[in-house]
Design a protein around this motif. Structure first.
Motif, mmCIF file in Angstrom:
data_model
loop_
_atom_site.group_PDB
_atom_site.id
_atom_site.type_symbol
_atom_site.label_atom_id
_atom_site.label_comp_id
_atom_site.label_asym_id
_atom_site.label_seq_id
_atom_site.Cartn_x
_atom_site.Cartn_y
_atom_site.Cartn_z
ATOM 1 N N VAL A 215 0.845 -1.253 -0.050
ATOM 2 C CA VAL A 215 -0.091 -0.016 -0.074
ATOM 3 C C VAL A 215 0.932 1.277 0.124
ATOM 4 N N LYS A 216 0.738 2.082 -1.153
ATOM 5 C CA LYS A 216 1.732 3.299 -1.216
ATOM 6 C C LYS A 216 1.170 4.552 -0.611
ATOM 7 N N ALA A 217 1.370 4.735 0.792
ATOM 8 C CA ALA A 217 0.711 6.053 1.434
ATOM 9 C C ALA A 217 1.806 6.231 2.368
ATOM 10 N N GLU A 218 2.005 7.671 2.575
ATOM 11 C CA GLU A 218 3.034 8.305 3.427
ATOM 12 C C GLU A 218 2.268 9.261 4.071
ATOM 13 N N GLY A 219 2.918 9.639 5.249
ATOM 14 C CA GLY A 219 2.047 10.838 6.330
ATOM 15 C C GLY A 219 2.391 10.704 7.588
ATOM 16 N N TRP A 220 1.975 11.649 8.265
ATOM 17 C CA TRP A 220 2.511 11.740 9.879
ATOM 18 C C TRP A 220 1.685 10.532 10.542
ATOM 19 N N ASN A 221 0.564 10.237 10.018
ATOM 20 C CA ASN A 221 -0.101 8.908 10.916
ATOM 21 C C ASN A 221 -0.010 7.563 10.284
ATOM 22 N N VAL A 222 0.765 7.598 9.331
ATOM 23 C CA VAL A 222 0.763 6.277 8.506
ATOM 24 C C VAL A 222 2.034 5.500 9.147
ATOM 25 N N VAL A 223 1.642 4.011 9.484
ATOM 26 C CA VAL A 223 2.686 3.092 10.091
ATOM 27 C C VAL A 223 2.701 1.813 8.807
ATOM 28 N N HIS A 224 3.632 1.494 8.438
ATOM 29 C CA HIS A 224 3.876 0.550 7.345
ATOM 30 C C HIS A 224 4.064 -0.892 8.357
ATOM 31 N N VAL A 225 3.087 -1.870 8.200
ATOM 32 C CA VAL A 225 3.336 -3.100 8.773
ATOM 33 C C VAL A 225 4.494 -3.746 8.698
ATOM 34 N N ASP A 226 5.153 -3.792 7.409
ATOM 35 C CA ASP A 226 6.463 -4.435 7.209
ATOM 36 C C ASP A 226 7.551 -3.658 7.764
ATOM 37 N N ASP A 227 7.371 -2.497 8.430
ATOM 38 C CA ASP A 227 8.522 -1.703 9.308
ATOM 39 C C ASP A 227 8.647 -2.380 10.552
ATOM 40 N N LEU A 228 7.399 -2.921 11.037
ATOM 41 C CA LEU A 228 7.334 -3.224 12.512
ATOM 42 C C LEU A 228 7.329 -4.928 12.655
ATOM 43 N N ALA A 229 6.713 -5.565 11.575
ATOM 44 C CA ALA A 229 6.734 -7.016 11.799
ATOM 45 C C ALA A 229 7.082 -7.880 10.580
ATOM 46 N N TRP A 230 7.653 -9.018 10.991
ATOM 47 C CA TRP A 230 8.141 -9.818 9.776
ATOM 48 C C TRP A 230 7.901 -11.434 10.146
ATOM 49 N N CYS A 231 7.829 -12.420 9.114
ATOM 50 C CA CYS A 231 7.295 -13.533 9.388
ATOM 51 C C CYS A 231 8.396 -14.545 9.038
ATOM 52 N N ASP A 232 8.359 -15.688 9.587
ATOM 53 C CA ASP A 232 9.409 -16.846 9.364
ATOM 54 C C ASP A 232 8.674 -17.948 9.703
ATOM 55 N N ARG A 233 8.131 -18.514 8.295
ATOM 56 C CA ARG A 233 7.398 -19.521 8.312
ATOM 57 C C ARG A 233 6.066 -19.513 9.240
ATOM 58 N N GLU A 234 6.093 -20.291 10.399
ATOM 59 C CA GLU A 234 5.021 -20.291 11.363
ATOM 60 C C GLU A 234 5.285 -19.181 12.369
ATOM 61 N N SER A 235 6.052 -18.333 12.406
ATOM 62 C CA SER A 235 6.219 -17.353 13.448
ATOM 63 C C SER A 235 6.105 -15.927 12.863
ATOM 64 N N CYS A 236 5.707 -14.888 13.707
ATOM 65 C CA CYS A 236 5.725 -13.510 13.278
ATOM 66 C C CYS A 236 6.439 -12.756 14.651
ATOM 67 N N THR A 237 7.179 -11.727 14.187
ATOM 68 C CA THR A 237 7.765 -11.021 15.297
ATOM 69 C C THR A 237 7.617 -9.364 14.980
ATOM 70 N N ILE A 238 7.020 -9.039 15.727
ATOM 71 C CA ILE A 238 6.844 -7.494 15.990
ATOM 72 C C ILE A 238 7.612 -6.809 16.920
#
Length: 404
Positions: free
Chosen positions: A207-230
């Motif tokens: 999703v291409k959006a920028e701004g003061w209130n925008v949070v990109h999920v892939d800046d905070l979270a990443w997945c490795d098979r069955e696990s997700c780390t935030i």
């Protein structure tokens, strides 16, 4: 004020009643079915202080074009009507795919007392009792807010084509774009524009959006098979769930877990979240594995994933594919066209095809290598029963685009 509310199909009654309850004079016009001809004629000549209509209404409609009158979309009108009278936390979710899964996953994390409003129904938590079933048009947010306030609980709401921005957090679940409003607007532009009024906007990858209130999920979270780390402000949370292996679940679960962390809630309960009916829910009938992928967001991508999953679980290439779109289901905004269905069948290469939809001529029906399907059924339920009757081994995949 004198207010004109347009489109009785998508919530004019609820929005009009709310404005009338606030002391305004309200005129309501049915712009699609023509059930209010007198009101339509009066509206063409009357002077209004405000007009409100769904974001998907043609901007060149005679009741809108050239009017020098303040205008609000239904999303904006609901935000205005709610003011500061909203439950906390309140999370709004929009997107062409993944809304319902994200909403259910986030409600599972929040637990305790709250209200979940989605396309599958509106539920009171923690008992998960059904309160009512309404569309996910923005007008339905008014009823959901009232229910959440009555129990002093949280609110998670799924909405179509944008958010009101009245809550604590807004989420856009997918980057899919398409034209609407008589082809004069783009869905992604509308969703991002509505999200800019939210205190914080969490967006899916791509999703291409920028701004003061925008949070990109892939800046905070990443997945490795069955696990997700935030990771957020130096704190790290890791969740294990086999559903992270499935593409239709991975991003919704990432969004739900990240949303919880942004709200200061531990996402650990997500480890026990299970697949939803219509969204890769697995069952077994004798020797046959059934993967249920029939919902309002069913498309080529989810069907291919469901087929791979079913064959893996069954340990066999034998597969009956129940595919199509329930004709006349007006609540399904984006279609699953015959060309898309045919291309999907060619990729899946099922053993048998059952087409669901109102097609009379079998030669016009999509099938493997453009051949007619093995069966034609009118409803998902008929297709399901037919598949069970002709499948003795392997798997069945239900991939019908329909409102459930």
């Amino acid at each position: 004020m004198r207010i004109l509310v347009l489109d009785t199909i998508h919530g004019a009654g609820e929005i009009g009643a709310a404005y009338a309850g606030a002391g305004h004079t309200v005129d309501i016009v049915d712009i699609y079915r023509g059930t209010t001809p007198e009101a339509m004629q009066n509206a063409l000549t009357c002077t209004y202080d405000l007009i409100t209509a769904p974001v998907h209404m043609d901007p060149d409609h005679p009741l809108l074009a050239g009017k020098n009158i303040p205008f609000l979309t239904y999303h904006e009108a609901v935000r205005q009507l709610l003011g500061k009278r909203v439950p906390h936390p309140m999370i709004e979710i929009t997107g062409s795919r993944g809304k319902t899964t994200t909403a259910h996953a986030l409600a599972h994390i929040l637990g305790e007392r709250g209200v979940l409003h989605t396309s599958t129904g509106t539920y009171a938590f923690p008992e998960k009792s059904m309160l009512f079933k309404k569309s996910i048009a923005p007008a339905s947010v008014l009823s959901a807010v009232t229910c959440a306030q009555q129990i002093n609980g949280w609110l998670v709401v799924e909405e179509s084509l944008g958010v009101t921005g009245a809550g604590d957090l807004a989420i856009i679940t997918s980057a899919d774009d398409y034209p609407f409003a008589a082809g004069k607007k783009n869905a992604m532009d509308a969703k991002i524009a509505s999200g800019r009024s939210a205190p914080r906007l969490l967006i899916a990858p791509e999703v291409k959006a920028e701004g003061w209130n925008v949070v990109h999920v892939d800046d905070l979270a990443w997945c490795d098979r069955e696990s997700c780390t935030i990771t957020w402000h130096g704190t790290q949370h890791t969740i294990q769930n086999p559903l992270f292996l499935l593409p239709p679940y991975r991003v919704p679960l990432m969004l739900a877990a990240t949303a919880a962390v942004l709200l200061g809630v531990n996402p650990a309960p997500l480890a026990l979240f299970e697949a939803l009916p219509g969204r890769m829910l697995v069952s077994r009938q004798k020797n046959v594995i059934i993967v249920d992928n029939a919902n309002s967001g069913t498309n080529r991508e989810t069907t291919l994933c469901a087929a791979r999953y079913a064959r893996h679980l069954a340990g066999s290439q034998e597969l009956t594919l129940v595919i199509g779109q329930v004709e006349g289901d007006g609540k399904v905004c984006e279609g699953f066209s015959l060309d898309q269905i045919a291309a999907t069948i060619e990729e899946v290469r099922p053993t048998r095809v059952i087409h669901v939809g109102g097609i009379v001529d079998p030669m016009k029906c999509p099938g493997n290598n453009r051949d007619p399907p093995d069966r034609i059924c009118a409803t998902l339920e008929d297709g399901w029963r037919t598949a069970l009757g002709i499948t003795s081994v392997g798997s069945i995949v239900l991939s019908v685009k329909t409102w459930r």
